[in-house]
Structure formats: structure tokens, C-alpha cells
Design a protein around this motif. Structure first.
Motif, PDB file in Angstrom:
ATOM      1  N   VAL A 430     -19.747   5.404  -0.873  1.00  0.00           N
ATOM      2  CA  VAL A 430     -19.586   4.309  -1.836  1.00  0.00           C
ATOM      3  C   VAL A 430     -18.288   3.570  -1.504  1.00  0.00           C
ATOM      4  O   VAL A 430     -17.198   4.136  -1.626  1.00  0.00           O
ATOM      5  CB  VAL A 430     -19.537   4.845  -3.279  1.00  0.00           C
ATOM      6  CG1 VAL A 430     -19.323   3.698  -4.266  1.00  0.00           C
ATOM      7  CG2 VAL A 430     -20.809   5.617  -3.602  1.00  0.00           C
ATOM      8  N   PRO A 431     -18.384   2.299  -1.070  1.00  0.00           N
ATOM      9  CA  PRO A 431     -17.168   1.539  -0.767  1.00  0.00           C
ATOM     10  C   PRO A 431     -16.572   0.914  -2.027  1.00  0.00           C
ATOM     11  O   PRO A 431     -17.291   0.525  -2.953  1.00  0.00           O
ATOM     12  CB  PRO A 431     -17.671   0.459   0.194  1.00  0.00           C
ATOM     13  CG  PRO A 431     -19.092   0.236  -0.210  1.00  0.00           C
ATOM     14  CD  PRO A 431     -19.612   1.559  -0.724  1.00  0.00           C
ATOM     15  N   VAL A 432     -15.255   0.816  -2.050  1.00  0.00           N
ATOM     16  CA  VAL A 432     -14.534   0.183  -3.148  1.00  0.00           C
ATOM     17  C   VAL A 432     -13.544  -0.799  -2.549  1.00  0.00           C
ATOM     18  O   VAL A 432     -12.787  -0.445  -1.632  1.00  0.00           O
ATOM     19  CB  VAL A 432     -13.781   1.221  -4.010  1.00  0.00           C
ATOM     20  CG1 VAL A 432     -13.006   0.540  -5.130  1.00  0.00           C
ATOM     21  CG2 VAL A 432     -14.751   2.247  -4.586  1.00  0.00           C
ATOM     22  N   ASP A 433     -13.548  -2.050  -3.035  1.00  0.00           N
ATOM     23  CA  ASP A 433     -12.620  -3.060  -2.517  1.00  0.00           C
ATOM     24  C   ASP A 433     -11.181  -2.613  -2.703  1.00  0.00           C
ATOM     25  O   ASP A 433     -10.806  -2.026  -3.732  1.00  0.00           O
ATOM     26  CB  ASP A 433     -12.831  -4.393  -3.234  1.00  0.00           C
ATOM     27  CG  ASP A 433     -14.159  -5.045  -2.886  1.00  0.00           C
ATOM     28  OD1 ASP A 433     -14.716  -4.688  -1.820  1.00  0.00           O
ATOM     29  OD2 ASP A 433     -14.641  -5.870  -3.674  1.00  0.00           O
ATOM     30  N   ASP A 434     -10.367  -2.916  -1.696  1.00  0.00           N
ATOM     31  CA  ASP A 434      -8.972  -2.503  -1.732  1.00  0.00           C
ATOM     32  C   ASP A 434      -8.146  -3.514  -0.942  1.00  0.00           C
ATOM     33  O   ASP A 434      -8.483  -3.829   0.206  1.00  0.00           O
ATOM     34  CB  ASP A 434      -8.811  -1.102  -1.135  1.00  0.00           C
ATOM     35  CG  ASP A 434      -7.394  -0.571  -1.258  1.00  0.00           C
ATOM     36  OD1 ASP A 434      -6.587  -0.853  -0.349  1.00  0.00           O
ATOM     37  OD2 ASP A 434      -7.095   0.114  -2.239  1.00  0.00           O
ATOM     38  N   ALA A 435      -7.067  -4.020  -1.559  1.00  0.00           N
ATOM     39  CA  ALA A 435      -6.268  -5.054  -0.905  1.00  0.00           C
ATOM     40  C   ALA A 435      -5.586  -4.541   0.357  1.00  0.00           C
ATOM     41  O   ALA A 435      -5.439  -5.275   1.348  1.00  0.00           O
ATOM     42  CB  ALA A 435      -5.215  -5.581  -1.891  1.00  0.00           C
ATOM     43  N   ARG A 436      -5.223  -3.278   0.362  1.00  0.00           N
ATOM     44  CA  ARG A 436      -4.506  -2.731   1.518  1.00  0.00           C
ATOM     45  C   ARG A 436      -5.452  -2.317   2.626  1.00  0.00           C
ATOM     46  O   ARG A 436      -5.248  -2.639   3.797  1.00  0.00           O
ATOM     47  CB  ARG A 436      -3.660  -1.534   1.063  1.00  0.00           C
ATOM     48  CG  ARG A 436      -2.956  -0.811   2.217  1.00  0.00           C
ATOM     49  CD  ARG A 436      -2.294   0.469   1.714  1.00  0.00           C
ATOM     50  NE  ARG A 436      -1.746   1.246   2.817  1.00  0.00           N
ATOM     51  CZ  ARG A 436      -1.316   2.505   2.703  1.00  0.00           C
ATOM     52  NH1 ARG A 436      -1.359   3.095   1.511  1.00  0.00           N
ATOM     53  NH2 ARG A 436      -0.848   3.152   3.752  1.00  0.00           N
ATOM     54  N   TRP A 437      -6.521  -1.582   2.269  1.00  0.00           N
ATOM     55  CA  TRP A 437      -7.425  -1.010   3.262  1.00  0.00           C
ATOM     56  C   TRP A 437      -8.543  -1.985   3.661  1.00  0.00           C
ATOM     57  O   TRP A 437      -9.174  -1.817   4.690  1.00  0.00           O
ATOM     58  CB  TRP A 437      -8.087   0.258   2.715  1.00  0.00           C
ATOM     59  CG  TRP A 437      -7.152   1.407   2.475  1.00  0.00           C
ATOM     60  CD1 TRP A 437      -6.297   1.561   1.432  1.00  0.00           C
ATOM     61  CD2 TRP A 437      -6.989   2.571   3.295  1.00  0.00           C
ATOM     62  NE1 TRP A 437      -5.623   2.749   1.542  1.00  0.00           N
ATOM     63  CE2 TRP A 437      -6.028   3.390   2.678  1.00  0.00           C
ATOM     64  CE3 TRP A 437      -7.572   3.001   4.488  1.00  0.00           C
ATOM     65  CZ2 TRP A 437      -5.622   4.600   3.213  1.00  0.00           C
ATOM     66  CZ3 TRP A 437      -7.176   4.220   5.022  1.00  0.00           C
ATOM     67  CH2 TRP A 437      -6.208   5.007   4.389  1.00  0.00           C
ATOM     68  N   GLY A 438      -8.812  -2.970   2.810  1.00  0.00           N
ATOM     69  CA  GLY A 438     -10.022  -3.771   2.969  1.00  0.00           C
ATOM     70  C   GLY A 438     -11.107  -3.139   2.122  1.00  0.00           C
ATOM     71  O   GLY A 438     -11.656  -3.746   1.209  1.00  0.00           O
ATOM     72  N   SER A 439     -11.387  -1.870   2.397  1.00  0.00           N
ATOM     73  CA  SER A 439     -12.281  -1.060   1.567  1.00  0.00           C
ATOM     74  C   SER A 439     -11.813   0.385   1.617  1.00  0.00           C
ATOM     75  O   SER A 439     -11.394   0.882   2.672  1.00  0.00           O
ATOM     76  CB  SER A 439     -13.730  -1.128   2.070  1.00  0.00           C
ATOM     77  OG  SER A 439     -14.305  -2.386   1.833  1.00  0.00           O
ATOM     78  N   ARG A 440     -11.844   1.032   0.464  1.00  0.00           N
ATOM     79  CA  ARG A 440     -11.695   2.485   0.439  1.00  0.00           C
ATOM     80  C   ARG A 440     -13.075   3.104   0.358  1.00  0.00           C
ATOM     81  O   ARG A 440     -13.998   2.519  -0.201  1.00  0.00           O
ATOM     82  CB  ARG A 440     -10.847   2.927  -0.772  1.00  0.00           C
ATOM     83  CG  ARG A 440      -9.354   2.694  -0.560  1.00  0.00           C
ATOM     84  CD  ARG A 440      -8.522   3.118  -1.757  1.00  0.00           C
ATOM     85  NE  ARG A 440      -8.767   2.257  -2.902  1.00  0.00           N
ATOM     86  CZ  ARG A 440      -9.377   2.636  -4.011  1.00  0.00           C
ATOM     87  NH1 ARG A 440      -9.846   3.874  -4.115  1.00  0.00           N
ATOM     88  NH2 ARG A 440      -9.540   1.807  -5.014  1.00  0.00           N
ATOM     89  N   LEU A 441     -13.219   4.284   0.909  1.00  0.00           N
ATOM     90  CA  LEU A 441     -14.520   4.931   1.018  1.00  0.00           C
ATOM     91  C   LEU A 441     -14.546   6.217   0.208  1.00  0.00           C
ATOM     92  O   LEU A 441     -13.764   7.144   0.458  1.00  0.00           O
ATOM     93  CB  LEU A 441     -14.847   5.235   2.481  1.00  0.00           C
ATOM     94  CG  LEU A 441     -14.877   4.026   3.431  1.00  0.00           C
ATOM     95  CD1 LEU A 441     -15.144   4.492   4.858  1.00  0.00           C
ATOM     96  CD2 LEU A 441     -15.908   3.012   2.986  1.00  0.00           C
ATOM     97  N   ILE A 442     -15.467   6.273  -0.761  1.00  0.00           N
ATOM     98  CA  ILE A 442     -15.705   7.500  -1.524  1.00  0.00           C
ATOM     99  C   ILE A 442     -16.931   8.175  -0.926  1.00  0.00           C
ATOM    100  O   ILE A 442     -18.024   7.599  -0.926  1.00  0.00           O
ATOM    101  CB  ILE A 442     -15.950   7.191  -3.012  1.00  0.00           C
ATOM    102  CG1 ILE A 442     -14.779   6.413  -3.612  1.00  0.00           C
ATOM    103  CG2 ILE A 442     -16.193   8.485  -3.788  1.00  0.00           C
ATOM    104  CD1 ILE A 442     -15.040   5.930  -5.036  1.00  0.00           C
ATOM    105  N   GLN A 469     -13.003   7.925   8.140  1.00  0.00           N
ATOM    106  CA  GLN A 469     -12.836   9.102   7.293  1.00  0.00           C
ATOM    107  C   GLN A 469     -12.696   8.720   5.819  1.00  0.00           C
ATOM    108  O   GLN A 469     -12.263   7.623   5.487  1.00  0.00           O
ATOM    109  CB  GLN A 469     -11.612   9.891   7.760  1.00  0.00           C
ATOM    110  CG  GLN A 469     -11.806  10.535   9.117  1.00  0.00           C
ATOM    111  CD  GLN A 469     -10.557  11.218   9.631  1.00  0.00           C
ATOM    112  OE1 GLN A 469      -9.524  11.237   8.954  1.00  0.00           O
ATOM    113  NE2 GLN A 469     -10.647  11.768  10.838  1.00  0.00           N
ATOM    114  N   PRO A 470     -13.081   9.622   4.935  1.00  0.00           N
ATOM    115  CA  PRO A 470     -13.070   9.307   3.499  1.00  0.00           C
ATOM    116  C   PRO A 470     -11.664   9.187   2.929  1.00  0.00           C
ATOM    117  O   PRO A 470     -10.748   9.922   3.321  1.00  0.00           O
ATOM    118  CB  PRO A 470     -13.807  10.490   2.874  1.00  0.00           C
ATOM    119  CG  PRO A 470     -13.622  11.616   3.842  1.00  0.00           C
ATOM    120  CD  PRO A 470     -13.617  10.975   5.200  1.00  0.00           C
ATOM    121  N   ASN A 471     -11.512   8.246   1.996  1.00  0.00           N
ATOM    122  CA  ASN A 471     -10.310   8.229   1.171  1.00  0.00           C
ATOM    123  C   ASN A 471     -10.415   9.280   0.074  1.00  0.00           C
ATOM    124  O   ASN A 471      -9.414   9.879  -0.326  1.00  0.00           O
ATOM    125  CB  ASN A 471     -10.132   6.858   0.517  1.00  0.00           C
ATOM    126  CG  ASN A 471      -9.877   5.760   1.523  1.00  0.00           C
ATOM    127  OD1 ASN A 471     -10.809   5.127   1.979  1.00  0.00           O
ATOM    128  ND2 ASN A 471      -8.625   5.556   1.893  1.00  0.00           N
TER     129      ASN A 471
END
Length: 513
Positions: A430-442, A469-471
């Protein structure tokens, strides 16, 4: 009318001739009640022999069929009645509610309809004569023969209009590809109201095979029925096969008596490597994956002699792959692309492409809210899925082509999930928008034993490069499913928000439900 089937413990096994005889009787009863060729009819009910007979009777009478999942709400049903300009509703009686839509002139309870049907005129003839009398030729010529609803894992359902010729010709291609035969017995562990289950009813009739109608939501009972009645072909979604293997682990004798099954088939959702390997080790046979959609019908199938990926594409249907663009945008036109034919778990990210299909069996168009048909005019249909073709021509479908950017890389969550499944469990990313990463991944791991998320994180990181790799890792005993047996990503995201709100703030590395 007594049900012409072997019935015991909720299991019905009508032969082709029994299905034809009963369907003709139902057709005569519907005609007596005033149903006319071209009438649009909603069929909404649970799996049963009565459902099968009525479905085939409606096709015989040249009705425009609207098939609905019996679990849809009354409000959803009323909306369908209005949009589809329905004249008849046939189904299970839901607490006395008769769906009094403004355009629905008549409701018929399914069991009452079948009980009222007497033996068809001329039924004293041979079984072959009854099977021959069941005639779909008029329905084949109908443009709006079938109105089906795509629910998918995300997005709003769409009313898809299929012609009779497109639907039936696609099944004839499938029959030739899979080699179904008269002595087969189908055991579908699927709802009949969706493309997959619906096609199996007609395939049984077209091939002359028997159809085992069982309580598919009770996998243990259905499998025992399959053993008792000599099932040779089993069809189910990957989630159902996971349930089957879990039951077999607790009850080692559950699969006894199924040595006669020659085809274990699956579809409706991506098949991960962990399930493929586990099934072969327990059952001793391959899971034969297939690919298709409500819009297109069946596209490709793995077979015992070609059990890789989703197998080869059906004769008369073309597949092309448009390479993914670096910005993640959908391509403007398809272009041929093929992989190198390695195993499904190999990294083929460079060869992945957006899947386009050209099929003479494709949808006529979509039904608009005002009841008109918006025609599908493009020769090539963009599926929204992505995958690759091996050098041998086997199609590998990874999942939906929804790309995200992360650490300068373009990533596809379903491709990551397929790679991550080498950990031995089903994984959803499940991707989540993130300003630093672009997307964080669950990474959500389906683990009935609910192992330590930190342990799962270490294993997953060992399988993936740093940028994949997962966040965060969340462990759930099972994943929420929609009506088609696919992972319900919308419900999963909602669950994660409610039970693990900190994940949206980037504070955790692992969590257990």
C-alpha cells in the motif's frame, strides 16, 4: 417441477441433459407469464440449480440478461433496475421486498418460478433431443445479450454490455483451448453472478459436462462433495485456494478422493509465487492460472502442458505490451514487448509493459445512466493491467498498472507484492504519498500465525533492493476481500488508517493487528 439432479446435503449435480430439460421447462413457464424476446431481466440470487436453469432459460428466450451479485444492497438493485430499464426481476425473495423500481413491472421469486415449471412440451424425447432443443441462436445475435457489472478491487462499478456472439464465441475459444469434455464434472467454487462463474455454467452446457453446484462458501463441504461426485475440474480464486490449503493442513484427509481432478484452475486475482509453490507441494499438481475480464471475457489460460504464468493467449485474440514510461503515464498506443521467458519470480521490471488486448469478443460498450449504450470503438482495449510475455509466448500478468515514484525510481506496488511473496505469505503493498520519499510503502503480510513484524521486515528486506524495501510492515491474520474474492484495497487502506494511524505519519517500522 422436481429438480432433475442428484441432490444431497445441499449439493446438486445436474447433467447436461438434465440442465437442458429443466431449462426448457422454466422457459415455457416464463413465456406463459408474458416474458418476450428482448425483455431486459435482472437475475439476482445465490448459486443453485434453479439459478442455472433460469439463466439458460433466459438465454434460450433471447432475453437481455442483467446479472447481479445476490449480496448487493436493495438500493444498489433499484439503481440497476432504473439504469437498465429492467422489465423483470428474478431472484431470491429478500424479506418480502419486491424491488418495486419504476421500470420493473414484475418480480418473480426464483424457487417459486422453478417449482411452477412443469415438464416441457415434448419432454418425453431423448436427453439428446432436450439438449438440442435448448437453443441460444437468437440470443447469440443480440447486441445487449448480457449486462454485467465490473466491481474490481477499486473504483465504482460499471455496466458492461456484451453481445451474445461475443460472449459465446469467447467460450468456444476457451473450450478448444482447455479441452473440456463430456465426461468432465465441473466444481466451481465461485459465485455464478460474475464473469468467471457465469462462464463455467455455459462451458458445462457447451461441452456436455456435468456441473456440481455446491455451497462454495463452505470450502470443506464443497471439496467433500467434489470427491463424492467425481469432480475433474476445480475453479476458484487464489483466496479460496489459500483457505483450502489452510483447511487441509488442519484436516489431512480433506483432499482424499480428489485424485480424479485433472485441472485445478484459478483466476480473478493475481496469483503469487508463495501460493503456487505451496499448492504444488500439498496437492502435487500445478495451479493453472488464467487471465480475463468482464469487458474482454477470457484472454489466456495455463494448461497442464504449459503451466507457466497465465499460459498462452486464446486463438483469435491478440495481446500487446506498451512499455512503461518513466513518468508513469499511461501510453498513448500499444507496442509489442516481450520478456526473456525466465521464471515468474525473476525481476522483469525492465520488460514490464501496460497490457492491451484486441479481441473480437470484447464488450459492445458501457451502459450510460440514461440507459443508452456508449460504444467501445477502439480496436485495442487498454486493460489497466501490466505484465510481460515470455519468449515462449506465455503471458504473465502482475496486476494493476498504478505506478508510484520513490527515491527516484518508478515502482509498481503489485509487482513489488509479487516479488515479496517469495517470503512465503501473501503480501499487499500500500503506497502512501510522502513529500520526502515520493511514496512510502506499507507492506501488509497475511500471516494466520501473526508473526513478529520485525522478523517479516528483515526477511522482506533481504529479498528486495533498498529502494523497494518497506517503510512499514503490518501483519494481519487475513486480508479483506471484495465480492469477487480479490483483495479489497479500499477496505484495507481504511483498516490501516483506523488501526495504525501512525503509519500515515511515518513513525513506525512494524505493526501487528
Amino acid at each position: 417441477m422436481s429438480v432433475p439432479a442428484d441432490v444431497a446435503d445441499g449439493v446438486e449435480v445436474p447433467t447436461r441433459s438434465a440442465m437442458a430439460t429443466a431449462s426448457l421447462a422454466v422457459a415455457e413457464e416464463l413465456t406463459r407469464r408474458g416474458l418476450r424476446p428482448g425483455d431486459r431481466v435482472v437475475l439476482k440470487a445465490e448459486n443453485s440449480a434453479a439459478y442455472v436453469y433460469t439463466l439458460l432459460a433466459l438465454a434460450h428466450l433471447d432475453a437481455s440478461l442483467v446479472v447481479l451479485d445476490h449480496r448487493q444492497t436493495d438500493d444498489e438493485t433499484r439503481t440497476v433496475i432504473e439504469q437498465c430499464r429492467v422489465r423483470w426481476v428474478i431472484g431470491d425473495t429478500p424479506g418480502g421486498l419486491l424491488f418495486p423500481g419504476p421500470r420493473a413491472s414484475c418480480f418473480l421469486a426464483l424457487d417459486t418460478l422453478v417449482a411452477a415449471a412443469g415438464p416441457p412440451a415434448g419432454a418425453a424425447g431423448t436427453a439428446d433431443a432436450a439438449a438440442s432443443a435448448l437453443d441460444f441462436s437468437r440470443w447469440r445475435r443480440r447486441t445487449d445479450a448480457l449486462v454485467a457489472w465490473s466491481t474490481g478491487s477499486t473504483g465504482r462499478a460499471k455496466a458492461i454490455v456484451k453481445s451474445g456472439d461475443g460472449f459465446l464465441t469467447n467460450l468456444e475459444r476457451t473450450l478448444a483451448h482447455m479441452g473440456y469434455r463430456e465426461r468432465d464434472t465441473f466444481l466451481p467454487l465461485l459465485p455464478f453472478s460474475h464473469q468467471y462463474g457465469l462462464s463455467l455454467i455455459f462451458l458445462a452446457q457447451l461441452s456436455g459436462a456435468s456441473l456440481l453446484i455446491s455451497p462454495f462458501h463452505r470450502v470443506d463441504l464443497a471439496i467433500r462433495a467434489g470427491a463424492s461426485h467425481g469432480a475433474t475440474i476445480v475453479d476458484a480464486t487464489p483466496s479460496t485456494y489459500r483457505s483450502l490449503l489452510n483447511l487441509a493442513r488442519r484436516n489431512p484427509g480433506l483432499l482424499d478422493g480428489l485424485a480424479g481432478v485433472r485441472l485445478w484452475c484459478t483466476g480473478g486475482a493475481p496469483l503469487d509465487q508463495a501460493l503456487t509453490q505451496r499448492f504444488r507441494s500439498v496437492v502435487g499438481a500445478p495451479l493453472l492460472d488464467g487471465y480475463g475480464s468482464t469487458e474482454l471475457g477470457n484472454v489466456s489460460f495455463a494448461t497442464p502442458d504449459r503451466p507457466k504464468g497465465c499460459g498462452s493467449v486464446l486463438a483469435g485474440i491478440d495481446v500487446r505490451l506498451a512499455p512503461a514510461r518513466s513518468d508513469g503515464a499511461a501510453p498513448g498506443s500499444p507496442a509489442a514487448e516481450s520478456g526473456d521467458g525466465a521464471d515468474a519470480e525473476a525481476d522483469h521490471s525492465a520488460e514490464f509493459g501496460h497490457l492491451w488486448v484486441r479481441s473480437p469478443d470484447a464488450l459492445v460498450g458501457y451502459l450510460e445512466p440514461d440507459g443508452s449504450i456508449r460504444e467501445q470503438t477502439d480496436e485495442w482495449y487498454e486493460t489497466g493491467d501490466f505484465g510481460y510475455l515470455s519468449d515462449e509466448g506465455d503471458l504473465y500478468v502482475i496486476g494493476r498498472s498504478q505506478a508510484v515514484h520513490r527515491m527516484g525510481h518508478l515502482l509498481y506496488p503489485e509487482a513489488l507484492a509479487a516479488k515479496a511473496s517469495r517470503c512465503g505469505r501473501q503480501v499487499v503493498v500500500v503506497p502512501v504519498d510522502d513529500a520526502r520519499w515520493g511514496s512510502r510503502l506499507i507492506f501488509v503480510v497475511a500471516d494466520p500465525e501473526q508473526g513478529d513484524p520485525k522478523g517479516w521486515r528483515e526477511l522482506l528486506c533481504s529479498l528486495l533492493p533498498s529502494y523497494e524495501q518497506p517503510n512499514h510492515v503490518v501483519v494481519l491474520p487475513d486480508l479483506p476481500l471484495n465480492r469477487n474474492g480479490k483483495t479489497d484495497t479500499g477496505q484495507l487502506r481504511q483498516l490501516l488508517r483506523e488501526e495504525h494511524p501512525a503509519l500515515w505519519g511515518g513513525a513506525q517500522n512494524g505493526a501487528r493487528r
